[in-house]
Design an enzyme around this catalytic site. Sequence first.
Site, PDB file in Angstrom:
ATOM      1  N   CYS A 140       0.861  -1.178   0.000  1.00 66.38           N
ATOM      2  CA  CYS A 140       0.000   0.000   0.000  1.00 66.38           C
ATOM      3  C   CYS A 140       0.900   1.232   0.000  1.00 66.38           C
ATOM      4  O   CYS A 140       1.712   1.413   0.913  1.00 66.38           O
ATOM      5  CB  CYS A 140      -0.864  -0.024   1.264  1.00 66.38           C
ATOM      6  SG  CYS A 140      -1.872   1.439   1.526  1.00 66.38           S
TER       7      CYS A 140
ATOM      8  N   CYS B 114      -0.924   3.638  -6.575  1.00 66.69           N
ATOM      9  CA  CYS B 114      -1.800   3.070  -5.548  1.00 66.69           C
ATOM     10  C   CYS B 114      -2.029   1.631  -5.986  1.00 66.69           C
ATOM     11  O   CYS B 114      -2.299   1.388  -7.172  1.00 66.69           O
ATOM     12  CB  CYS B 114      -3.123   3.840  -5.501  1.00 66.69           C
ATOM     13  SG  CYS B 114      -4.408   2.981  -4.545  1.00 66.69           S
TER      14      CYS B 114
HETATM   15  N1  DGL Z   1      -3.979   0.559  -1.922  1.00 64.32           N
HETATM   16  C1  DGL Z   1      -3.620   1.741  -1.291  1.00 64.32           C
HETATM   17  C2  DGL Z   1      -2.436   2.465  -1.833  1.00 64.32           C
HETATM   18  O1  DGL Z   1      -1.629   1.851  -2.500  1.00 64.32           O
HETATM   19  C3  DGL Z   1      -4.574   2.481  -0.403  1.00 64.32           C
HETATM   20  C4  DGL Z   1      -5.817   3.021  -1.006  1.00 64.32           C
HETATM   21  C5  DGL Z   1      -6.714   3.661   0.031  1.00 64.32           C
HETATM   22  O2  DGL Z   1      -7.055   2.967   0.991  1.00 64.32           O
HETATM   23  O3  DGL Z   1      -7.068   4.833  -0.134  1.00 64.32           O
HETATM   24  O4  DGL Z   1      -2.250   3.618  -1.619  1.00 64.32           O
END
Ligand code: DGL
Length: 270
Positions: free
Chosen positions: A71, A184
């Site tokens: 993440c 993301c």
């Molecule tokens: N998958 C996440 C990232 O790479 C987080 C997305 C979220 O929860 O806003 O930033």
Amino acid sequence: MKIGFFDSGLGGLTVLKEAIENEGLNEEIYYLGDTKNTPYGTKEESFVKEVIEDNIKYLVDIGCNPIVIACNTATCLSVNELREKYKDIVIIGTEPAVKVAADAHMNKRILVLATSITVRQEKLLNLVENLHIKNEVDLVAADKLVRFAESIDCNERGQEVEEYIKDILKEYDLKEYSHIVLGCTHFPLFVQNFKNVINEICPEANIDIVDGAKGISKNLMNYINILKKEDEVVNKNVIKVITTKESEAFEIRAKQILNEHNLKFEYKLQ
Ligand code: DGL
């Protein structure tokens, strides 16, 4: 060997999928999705940091090492503090693949899409600064893609997804861009939608869409090789998916994303 994966929700599965399908990851996997608090990108930073800490503690307590923070948002907010706190655990973070784009951008522009938290963090701003590409990069928040990805009927909402992507991309002259960086881990779920939109609004554009999954997976495999004891038994294809709140959408979507892999769902309720 217990390998921990963590994301606010389903996004980290794009990294796990890459590691399993293309890098041969074959260990006991614990995937923790924070279904109770997803999405992170639009929430208060101090709150998000607190829940990230709880979640990583859970993975540490069950014996995961290494732990992949799959993440970008969690990485930019907390990775330094977590590494400081858990000195004996290898914590692998996720960063937008800006360097991959910078190495190949041939004086064209780079569009980086990420969550609101990620695009305003120093970590990303410093990365861009250090690569000397500040004037060629546009950083844009695309938080709504996280909500689309997490929705139970995501696969039926292609048109809505593409309308949203179009609204973002139409602000830029895509002919001037060489790369779109998906900063993301949820966003790679929409690569085909990005391609459709680019084709529709600027067919002459020549854009590579890149993300960090390959780099993280390679990094993970290196650490596994270093940490692995010679006689350790391989726990083939066991993926335990743990969530912080029961979620039918998560179960259905996780199965769609990881399709053929053997998924065993477990619930950790906070
Ligand atoms: N998958 C996440 C990232 O790479 C987080 C997305 C979220 O929860 O806003 O930033």
